[in-house]
Each structure stands twice: as C-alpha cells, then as structure tokens.
Motif scaffolding. Structure first.
Motif, mmCIF file in Angstrom:
data_model
loop_
_atom_site.group_PDB
_atom_site.id
_atom_site.type_symbol
_atom_site.label_atom_id
_atom_site.label_comp_id
_atom_site.label_asym_id
_atom_site.label_seq_id
_atom_site.Cartn_x
_atom_site.Cartn_y
_atom_site.Cartn_z
ATOM 1 N N LYS A 126 48.134 36.325 49.147
ATOM 2 C CA LYS A 126 48.898 37.195 49.022
ATOM 3 C C LYS A 126 48.694 38.745 49.562
ATOM 4 O O LYS A 126 49.347 39.814 50.010
ATOM 5 C CB LYS A 126 48.753 37.183 47.166
ATOM 6 C CG LYS A 126 49.437 35.932 46.576
ATOM 7 C CD LYS A 126 49.618 36.557 45.788
ATOM 8 C CE LYS A 126 49.242 37.038 44.652
ATOM 9 N NZ LYS A 126 48.991 36.607 43.291
ATOM 10 N N ILE B 24 46.171 39.638 42.634
ATOM 11 C CA ILE B 24 45.879 38.624 43.207
ATOM 12 C C ILE B 24 45.451 36.604 41.837
ATOM 13 O O ILE B 24 46.209 36.052 42.379
ATOM 14 C CB ILE B 24 44.301 38.001 43.857
ATOM 15 C CG1 ILE B 24 44.405 39.556 44.653
ATOM 16 C CG2 ILE B 24 44.483 36.350 44.493
ATOM 17 C CD1 ILE B 24 42.929 38.925 46.132
ATOM 18 N N LYS B 25 44.912 37.127 41.151
ATOM 19 C CA LYS B 25 45.388 36.614 39.648
ATOM 20 C C LYS B 25 46.289 35.927 38.899
ATOM 21 O O LYS B 25 46.685 34.987 38.530
ATOM 22 C CB LYS B 25 43.627 36.272 38.978
ATOM 23 C CG LYS B 25 42.320 36.929 39.177
ATOM 24 C CD LYS B 25 40.830 36.679 38.367
ATOM 25 C CE LYS B 25 39.507 36.926 38.983
ATOM 26 N NZ LYS B 25 39.100 37.432 37.895
ATOM 27 N N ASP B 26 47.125 37.118 39.041
ATOM 28 C CA ASP B 26 48.376 37.277 38.488
ATOM 29 C C ASP B 26 49.632 36.542 39.406
ATOM 30 O O ASP B 26 49.920 36.492 40.274
ATOM 31 C CB ASP B 26 48.561 38.208 38.259
ATOM 32 C CG ASP B 26 50.542 38.745 37.057
ATOM 33 O OD1 ASP B 26 51.212 37.814 37.035
ATOM 34 O OD2 ASP B 26 49.840 39.592 36.157
ATOM 35 N N SER B 27 49.657 35.319 38.758
ATOM 36 C CA SER B 27 50.780 33.855 39.946
ATOM 37 C C SER B 27 51.994 35.325 40.441
ATOM 38 O O SER B 27 52.996 34.967 40.387
ATOM 39 C CB SER B 27 51.271 32.974 38.995
ATOM 40 O OG SER B 27 51.321 33.195 37.540
ATOM 41 N N SER B 28 52.168 35.732 39.156
ATOM 42 C CA SER B 28 53.789 36.643 39.050
ATOM 43 C C SER B 28 54.021 38.015 40.052
ATOM 44 O O SER B 28 55.085 37.898 40.612
ATOM 45 C CB SER B 28 54.655 37.459 37.800
ATOM 46 O OG SER B 28 53.781 38.035 37.379
ATOM 47 N N TYR B 29 53.043 38.209 40.641
ATOM 48 C CA TYR B 29 53.156 38.530 42.290
ATOM 49 C C TYR B 29 52.834 38.082 43.256
ATOM 50 O O TYR B 29 52.330 37.290 43.209
ATOM 51 C CB TYR B 29 51.620 39.864 41.829
ATOM 52 C CG TYR B 29 51.760 40.895 41.145
ATOM 53 C CD1 TYR B 29 52.772 42.194 41.023
ATOM 54 C CD2 TYR B 29 51.844 40.670 39.281
ATOM 55 C CE1 TYR B 29 52.446 43.073 40.696
ATOM 56 C CE2 TYR B 29 51.212 42.385 38.554
ATOM 57 C CZ TYR B 29 52.386 42.883 39.357
ATOM 58 O OH TYR B 29 52.627 43.933 38.216
ATOM 59 N N THR B 30 53.486 37.705 44.203
ATOM 60 C CA THR B 30 53.614 37.432 45.400
ATOM 61 C C THR B 30 53.725 38.459 46.490
ATOM 62 O O THR B 30 52.874 37.648 47.390
ATOM 63 C CB THR B 30 55.222 37.182 45.724
ATOM 64 O OG1 THR B 30 55.925 38.594 45.840
ATOM 65 C CG2 THR B 30 55.996 36.006 44.697
ATOM 66 N N HIS C 66 43.130 36.428 50.767
ATOM 67 C CA HIS C 66 43.691 36.390 50.276
ATOM 68 C C HIS C 66 45.075 35.682 50.356
ATOM 69 O O HIS C 66 45.184 36.599 51.479
ATOM 70 C CB HIS C 66 43.814 36.022 48.897
ATOM 71 C CG HIS C 66 44.679 35.373 48.168
ATOM 72 N ND1 HIS C 66 45.830 35.479 47.689
ATOM 73 C CD2 HIS C 66 44.099 34.289 46.893
ATOM 74 C CE1 HIS C 66 46.021 34.533 46.719
ATOM 75 N NE2 HIS C 66 45.274 33.951 46.276
ATOM 76 N N MET D 109 60.330 38.214 40.924
ATOM 77 C CA MET D 109 58.620 38.242 41.017
ATOM 78 C C MET D 109 58.038 39.255 41.925
ATOM 79 O O MET D 109 58.534 39.902 42.971
ATOM 80 C CB MET D 109 58.729 36.680 42.165
ATOM 81 C CG MET D 109 58.891 35.484 41.367
ATOM 82 S SD MET D 109 57.823 35.020 39.596
ATOM 83 C CE MET D 109 56.709 34.264 41.103
ATOM 84 N N THR E 222 55.895 42.778 43.681
ATOM 85 C CA THR E 222 55.044 42.880 44.871
ATOM 86 C C THR E 222 54.266 44.625 44.351
ATOM 87 O O THR E 222 54.966 44.647 43.665
ATOM 88 C CB THR E 222 55.313 43.027 45.892
ATOM 89 O OG1 THR E 222 56.649 43.901 46.522
ATOM 90 C CG2 THR E 222 56.459 41.461 46.359
ATOM 91 N N HIS F 25 42.534 41.211 40.131
ATOM 92 C CA HIS F 25 43.098 40.986 39.037
ATOM 93 C C HIS F 25 44.909 40.322 39.586
ATOM 94 O O HIS F 25 45.653 39.510 39.258
ATOM 95 C CB HIS F 25 42.663 42.304 37.932
ATOM 96 C CG HIS F 25 41.961 41.664 36.973
ATOM 97 N ND1 HIS F 25 41.547 41.010 35.849
ATOM 98 C CD2 HIS F 25 40.889 42.498 37.536
ATOM 99 C CE1 HIS F 25 40.997 40.692 35.628
ATOM 100 N NE2 HIS F 25 39.816 41.710 36.296
#
Length: 417
Positions: A44, A22-28, A42, A1, A3, A20
């Motif tokens: 994250k 923020i929208k990508d669930s793979s970035y924590t 947000h 995952m 950063t 984008h």
C-alpha cells in the motif's frame, strides 16, 4: 476507500501515522513524502522523493500524479532563531499547498491534518496557565502588552485555514506534548536521551540515578503523548464528522509526574535513587546550571489579572531553567563518555546515538519548573476515546530502542553491572 499522503514520514509522528494507516484496511494507498525513504515495505505504501524546501514549481513536478483524500503533514525544520523558524515553516507549508493546487490534487482532498504541539501555548517560553485548553488566547503580537517571539504554528495554522477556505476542504491541527515513540535513524526523542542517561548511570560505580532537574519539576504534573495514540487520533480526526476546522490537544489521557516516573526508571534499569536527592550535599557543582531564558515574561502573564496574580512572582519572575545535573554538560564529561564508549563497544550500539541524542531538549524538559497539562475535554466531547498509559508507552519505546541497538539490552546491562 480513501488514500493518504504523509509528509515527514521519517519522523516519530509521521512514521507512526504510516504504520497505523497500513493497519487500517479502509486505506488503499499511502504516499510517503520525504527526502529520504522511510523504508516502509508494504504494497500500500509508495515513497515519493520530495524536498519541502524546494519552490512550488519543483514540488509540483515531484508530486505529479499524486493526490489523496487525507493529508497528514508532520514535517518541520528547526532553527535557533524563532523568526527564521517561523519564516521557514510557514513557507514549507504554503509552497506545498500551492504545489497541490498546481497539479490539481486539492480537488480530491477532503481533510488536511497538521501536526503542531504545545509550543502553541508557549510552554517553551515559561510558566503557563493550567490546564491548557484549545481556546486559550494566543501569544502573538503584543498580547498582554508583551512583545512575544513568533510561534511558527500560528503562521502555519493561518496558511492552512486560508488554503482550506479557498479549496473548499477541511483542516485539523493536533497539539501533542513531549512525544514518546521511535523512528529508525531519528534520535530526536526524549526517551532516547533519558534511556541513555539511565544506562550510563547504571554502568557507573554505585549505579545512582540522580534526577537532573529541580525539585519543583520533580513534583509537577505533566502530560505526554504516545506517537501511537497521536497516530490513532489523526486517523480518527481525518474522518470524524464534527472535527473539521478545529484545533485539538492530543495527549495520552493520563497525568504523570517525575516523582512517580523516576523511581520506576531506577527500578527498571537497576539503579538506586540517591538519598536526600535535593539537599545541598547534591552533585558536582560543575554539572549544575541556572539558565535564564531569553523571553522576559511567562505566558501566565496573559491570565495574571483574572487569576489575581498581577504582582505574584509566578508571573513576574524571569523564566529560568534550573538543573542540579545539566544533561548537556554531563553528556560532555570525559568520565561519562568513557562509560558510554564501553557500553557502545561491549553491546555493539549505534555509533551515532550519543552525539545525536537531544540533550538540549532534555535540559529544557527537566529544567523547567512549570507543569504542562493539556485538557482532552474538547476531543472527548466529539467522541474520541483513545487512551494510553504513559509509563507503558515509555517502556515500549525503550524496548524498541534496545532492539535497534541504541540502548543496551536491559537484561545484559543489569547482569553485567
């Protein structure tokens, strides 16, 4: 995952990348680095104050405890002196990279994405070969027997490649063109100036919308880059298997021209296209400009012999901007400012919008007589499939500018004038 770190998060390209990510669930985790907080609320996102003009030690203190697999570098400082621009921006990047080494953050780094632009090809200097491709020769030193002004992207790319070699990580350089997008409090946007021009023309008696530039530009073909498509590309390039250590054009994927866009603008804002727009009847002389550019040769000079154009005016004439309505002059006219002031007060618009709009950039974009088409073949061959319609992206930007009170509400404007 993974950063991510984003510098220049308050700018148009940087803010789009953050959105984008923020929208990508793979970035924590997303660190936004800038002198002022970009305002992303947000869980994250963590903002870190960073002054890229500071020295390496100062930046290292501000960056303490921060690291990421992917870094997106969108910050730069402009100057009217190309030598100073080159020095400042190379220093910004090298000091930042050295600060990462000082705090050990480079050990986690996998890929560093640097945002540049079509100045890489010298489109700001004059006529260029079409289409523009990533392996075109660089305009540096005395290439082609011409002493070219420094292009700061080259220095940044050299700094980045050397740091990546030493640190055993990869880099990617993106080349967007005439970015369309929105960032709160940032007026460095072609769409802002165009939208303001259209709105004031609509509110002027007769509601005519003359094309400020020249006839050659009106019929030339160009490419634009949506901030959203650029952000999507950056996220793709951060992990695409074969993208490392390469330079890529990043455009919407379509070709556009003002002969197509201008009537659409007139229709959208409720304006009229003047009849015989490029005739001698024209517009007030004091609004026009013919501006010889400082550089003596077109970048096309590098290709003149191979194209059979060694003595052709396309290569030998002086790079010149030609405008029948100079946006910088127009924006200073008292009658124009009275119309703007009325719109501003009537609709409660942003007080800074007019003075902060990039009229000088619009003067360049509309005054040139050369096309700017960038090939997307290199990225396509590696699997990039992103596409955006330029007109749709322009409209989307206008709508965001209306919501933020920079442009008047369209329906109200069309009803009231």
């Amino acid at each position: 995952m993974p950063t991510a770190i984003v510098t220049g998060a308050t700018g148009i390209t940087g803010s789009a990348i953050v959105s984008h990510l923020i929208k990508d669930s793979s970035y924590t985790k997303i660190y936004t680095l800038s002198r002022s907080n970009a305002g992303f609320k947000h869980p994250k996102v963590q903002h870190v104050h960073l002054d890229l003009q500071g020295d390496t030690d100062h930046m290292a203190k501000e960056l303490a405890g921060i690291s990421a697999e992917h870094i997106f570098f969108c910050a730069y400082l402009a100057s009217n002196d190309p030598n100073e621009t080159d020095r400042i921006n190379a220093s910004l990047l090298s000091n930042f990279l050295e600060a990462l080494v000082k705090i050990g953050a480079e050990k986690q780094l996998k890929r560093f994405i640097l945002t540049c632009g079509f100045k890489h090809y010298g489109v700001h200097l004059g006529r260029v070969k079409q289409p523009l491709m990533e392996d075109d020769p660089l305009l540096q030193g005395n290439a082609g027997g011409i002493s070219w002004p420094p292009i700061f992207y080259y220095s940044q790319q050299q700094v980045l490649a050397e740091a990546a070699r030493k640190g055993n990580w990869e880099w990617v350089c993106t080349l967007p063109e005439d970015v369309l997008g929105f960032a709160k409090g940032n007026f460095m946007n072609e769409a802002t100036a165009i939208g303001l021009y259209c709105a004031v023309c609509k509110a002027t008696p007769g509601s005519e919308l003359p094309f400020p530039g020249n006839k050659d530009n009106y019929f030339a073909f160009n490419t634009w880059t949506s901030a959203n498509i650029h952000a999507q590309f950056c996220l793709w390039a951060a992990s695409a298997t074969s993208a490392g250590n390469q330079i890529f054009n990043v455009t919407n994927g379509d070709s556009e021209s003002f002969q197509n866009i201008w009537p659409k603008l007139a229709d959208r804002f409720g304006c009229k296209i003047p009849d015989e727009m490029f005739s001698d009847k024209g517009f007030k002389d004091y609004e026009s400009s013919t501006i010889p550019m400082k550089n003596a040769k077109h970048p096309l000079h590098l290709h003149a012999e191979s194209l059979g154009l060694s003595n052709d005016p396309l290569v030998t004439d002086t790079p010149t901007l030609r405008l029948q309505v100079d946006p910088e002059k127009w924006a200073k006219r008292s009658d124009v400012n009275r119309v703007w002031a009325k719109l501003r007060d009537q609709y409660g618009l942003d007080q800074k919008a007019w003075e902060k709009a990039t009229w000088d950039f619009l003067t360049f974009v509309l005054g040139r007589d050369w096309s700017c088409i960038g090939s997307m073949s290199k990225a396509r061959k590696l699997g990039w499939t992103g596409y955006a319609d330029t007109w749709d992206e322009l409209v989307d930007t206008f709508e965001q500018l209306e919501k933020e009170g920079i442009l008047p509400p369209l329906e109200d404007l069309k009803r009231d004038y």
